[in-house]
Design a protein around this motif. Structure first.
Motif, short mmCIF file in Angstrom:
data_model
loop_
_atom_site.label_atom_id
_atom_site.label_comp_id
_atom_site.label_asym_id
_atom_site.label_seq_id
_atom_site.Cartn_x
_atom_site.Cartn_y
_atom_site.Cartn_z
N ALA A 188 0.83 -1.20 0.00
CA ALA A 188 0.00 0.00 0.00
C ALA A 188 0.87 1.25 0.00
CB ALA A 188 -0.92 0.00 1.21
N ASN A 189 0.58 2.17 -0.92
CA ASN A 189 1.36 3.41 -1.04
C ASN A 189 0.62 4.64 -0.52
OD1 ASN A 189 3.83 2.51 -2.67
ND2 ASN A 189 2.15 1.70 -3.89
N ASN A 190 -0.66 4.46 -0.20
CA ASN A 190 -1.45 5.57 0.31
C ASN A 190 -2.67 5.01 1.04
OD1 ASN A 190 -3.52 5.04 -1.74
ND2 ASN A 190 -2.03 5.92 -3.19
N ARG A 191 -3.48 5.92 1.61
CA ARG A 191 -4.61 5.46 2.42
C ARG A 191 -5.61 4.65 1.60
NH1 ARG A 191 -8.11 8.50 7.06
NH2 ARG A 191 -6.08 8.32 8.08
N GLU A 192 -5.91 5.10 0.40
CA GLU A 192 -6.87 4.38 -0.44
C GLU A 192 -6.40 2.96 -0.71
OE1 GLU A 192 -8.99 4.74 -4.86
OE2 GLU A 192 -7.61 6.29 -4.17
N GLU A 193 -5.13 2.80 -1.03
CA GLU A 193 -4.58 1.46 -1.28
C GLU A 193 -4.53 0.63 0.00
OE1 GLU A 193 -0.83 1.70 -3.24
OE2 GLU A 193 -1.65 2.63 -5.05
N LEU A 194 -4.30 1.29 1.13
CA LEU A 194 -4.25 0.58 2.41
C LEU A 194 -5.61 -0.02 2.75
CD1 LEU A 194 -2.77 -0.26 4.98
CD2 LEU A 194 -3.27 2.00 5.94
N ILE A 195 -6.67 0.75 2.59
CA ILE A 195 -8.02 0.26 2.86
C ILE A 195 -8.35 -0.92 1.95
CG2 ILE A 195 -10.48 0.83 2.77
CD1 ILE A 195 -9.68 3.72 3.53
N LYS A 196 -8.02 -0.77 0.68
CA LYS A 196 -8.27 -1.83 -0.29
C LYS A 196 -7.48 -3.09 0.06
CE LYS A 196 -8.16 -2.75 -5.28
NZ LYS A 196 -7.80 -2.17 -6.61
N ALA A 197 -6.23 -2.93 0.48
CA ALA A 197 -5.37 -4.07 0.83
C ALA A 197 -5.88 -4.78 2.08
CB ALA A 197 -3.94 -3.59 1.04
N ILE A 198 -6.36 -4.01 3.05
CA ILE A 198 -6.88 -4.61 4.28
C ILE A 198 -8.14 -5.43 3.98
CG2 ILE A 198 -8.00 -4.08 6.48
CD1 ILE A 198 -6.05 -1.67 6.69
N ASP A 199 -9.04 -4.86 3.18
CA ASP A 199 -10.25 -5.60 2.81
C ASP A 199 -9.90 -6.88 2.05
OD1 ASP A 199 -11.87 -3.70 3.98
OD2 ASP A 199 -12.20 -2.57 2.13
N TYR A 200 -8.89 -6.80 1.21
CA TYR A 200 -8.46 -7.98 0.45
C TYR A 200 -7.87 -9.04 1.37
CZ TYR A 200 -5.78 -10.76 -2.94
OH TYR A 200 -5.24 -11.79 -3.68
N ALA A 201 -7.05 -8.63 2.32
CA ALA A 201 -6.43 -9.58 3.25
C ALA A 201 -7.47 -10.28 4.11
CB ALA A 201 -5.40 -8.86 4.13
N PHE A 202 -8.55 -9.56 4.44
CA PHE A 202 -9.60 -10.16 5.26
C PHE A 202 -10.39 -11.24 4.51
CE2 PHE A 202 -9.68 -6.41 8.32
CZ PHE A 202 -9.22 -7.17 9.40
N ARG A 203 -10.18 -11.36 3.21
CA ARG A 203 -10.79 -12.47 2.48
C ARG A 203 -10.18 -13.80 2.92
NH1 ARG A 203 -10.12 -11.84 -3.79
NH2 ARG A 203 -10.67 -14.05 -3.55
N PHE A 204 -8.95 -13.76 3.43
CA PHE A 204 -8.20 -14.98 3.70
C PHE A 204 -8.02 -15.28 5.19
CE2 PHE A 204 -6.84 -13.14 -0.33
CZ PHE A 204 -7.10 -14.19 -1.20
N ASP A 205 -8.30 -14.31 6.05
CA ASP A 205 -8.14 -14.55 7.48
C ASP A 205 -8.93 -13.51 8.26
OD1 ASP A 205 -7.11 -15.91 9.72
OD2 ASP A 205 -5.48 -14.49 9.95
N ARG A 206 -9.21 -13.79 9.51
CA ARG A 206 -9.94 -12.86 10.37
C ARG A 206 -9.02 -11.84 11.02
NH1 ARG A 206 -9.01 -14.07 15.65
NH2 ARG A 206 -10.79 -12.82 16.35
N LYS A 207 -7.72 -11.99 10.81
CA LYS A 207 -6.74 -11.10 11.42
C LYS A 207 -5.71 -10.69 10.36
CE LYS A 207 -4.05 -13.02 14.47
NZ LYS A 207 -3.65 -13.66 15.74
N VAL A 208 -5.36 -9.41 10.32
CA VAL A 208 -4.34 -8.95 9.38
C VAL A 208 -3.18 -8.34 10.15
CG1 VAL A 208 -6.04 -8.50 7.57
CG2 VAL A 208 -5.31 -6.62 9.06
N ILE A 209 -2.04 -8.34 9.49
CA ILE A 209 -0.85 -7.71 10.04
C ILE A 209 -0.31 -6.75 9.00
CG2 ILE A 209 0.63 -9.62 9.28
CD1 ILE A 209 2.34 -9.10 11.80
#
Length: 370
Positions: A201-222
């Motif tokens: 993620a290079n900015n806030r918009e990409e960070l939100i998108k990346a977090i939502d994507y990571a939550f597809r695979f687990d209930r916890k993100v790092i």
């Protein structure tokens, strides 16, 4: 155990790394010494169905031969039959599907997270690789990092949260990540391997998108800070006295070493040994063994590090308790260049599994009932 050791290979699995597991299983089966071993395949479908195949006394000709089908009507029966063949493997039970030792080749969820290791423990059967606790800790990046911190291993700054926490207060976690980590940063599912679900993620918009994507695979993100660094790896092998291989370097074809760079485009390269000085090589190998012991590892693991370009500082990234295991994967290649070929490596892993199992039989789990 008879003239040949009967090895049950478990592969496939209900995981995003199903295909990677099939590649690993095919590679391992081709390299076994069939004068010493008989292989019993246990294929787990993407739906979690267990299917046993016929015993192998020679290597399969194709990876497609490792997929076994069963009708919907018999699927429950095949699952029970496969599990029964594991639980009936010891104590002199005669069964055509009997095995002496299990070799899990399941990458990702339900394979290297301690779940199947717990099944083998309940069956009291030897198995290759790390135990329940080490597998669980090695799979959960958050708890793994906590174990590393307790062992005083340097690592990059990170933050983590669950999906429930994220949905409750997104603004707080966004602000905390931006202040603590800055941009760019990396977002990962806490419990997954092979860079599945990982984004930069290079900015806030990409960070939100990346977090939502990571939550597809687990209930916890790092979420981890970005470090401009070389990616170097060390293979670890052993039980109570583990040893480390030479150091190798991953030169990624992509912006970072993601799933595409690992398995699809074929353009990433490895430098074995890595072009680093002897002192740094020694430090990395010592840190790899420390990390292995920090999670109570046994059998095998691969330690991944960042070597910061500007400062030369070392940061441990993670410990993979079931690394890629094809002849072209970093783990066996590092051991090959350290003097242990693929077939010898398989022998050693089985020996270590039998050794650990024998030691565990000396433990009194019941206690004195007086």
């Amino acid at each position: 155990m008879g003239s040949k050791v009967k090895v049950g290979l478990v592969y496939g699995g209900k995981s995003g790394e199903h295909e990677v597991s099939l590649s690993t299983a095919f590679a391992v089966m081709k390299e076994f010494d069939y004068n010493k071993y008989e292989i019993k395949p246990f294929y787990i479908t993407k739906q979690g169905q267990w299917i046993t195949g016929p015993s192998m006394i020679e290597a399969p000709a194709s990876g497609e031969q490792l997929r076994f089908e069963a009708s919907e009507a018999s699927s429950k029966g095949t699952t029970y039959a496969a599990l029964f063949s594991i639980f009936s493997a010891l104590d002199g039970v005669t069964h055509e599907q009997q095995v002496d030792i299990m070799f899990p080749l399941l990458h990702g969820t339900f394979g290297e997270d301690g779940t199947i290791q717990g099944l083998f423990e309940m069956a009291n059967i030897p198995y290759v690789g790390t135990g329940v606790l080490a597998s669980s800790v090695g799979m959960d990046k958050v708890f793994m990092k906590k174990a590393f911190a307790d062992a005083n291993l340097p690592q990059c700054v990170f933050r983590y949260f669950t999906k429930a926490q994220w949905l409750k207060d997104q603004s707080f976690f966004l602000m905390e990540c931006e202040i603590a980590l800055g941009y760019p940063n990396f977002v990962k599912p806490a419990n997954l391997g092979s860079s599945v679900g990982v984004s930069k993620a290079n900015n806030r918009e990409e960070l939100i998108k990346a977090i939502d994507y990571a939550f597809r695979f687990d209930r916890k993100v790092i979420i981890e800070e970005f470090i401009d660094a070389r990616e170097v790896e060390v293979s670890v092998l052993g039980n109570d006295e583990p040893k480390a291989s030479i150091v190798g370097e991953i030169i990624s074809s992509n912006d970072f070493y993601d799933y595409k760079a690992k398995y699809i485009d074929g353009k990433s390269t490895m430098a074995i040994p890595a072009n680093i000085d002897e002192a740094k090589m020694t430090e990395l190998r010592e840190m790899a063994v420390t990390a292995f012991k920090a999670i109570d590892g046994t059998g095998l693991s691969r330690a991944d590090f960042f070597l910061e370009r500007k400062s030369g500082n070392i940061y441990i990234n993670e410990l993979n308790t079931l690394p890629g295991f094809t002849p072209f994967s970093m783990y066996p290649l590092l051991w090959r260049e350290s003097g242990l070929n693929y077939q010898q490596l398989l022998d050693e892993l089985l020996n270590l599994a039998f050794e650990r199992h024998a030691a565990k039989q000396q433990i009194d789990f019941v206690g004195d009932n007086m």
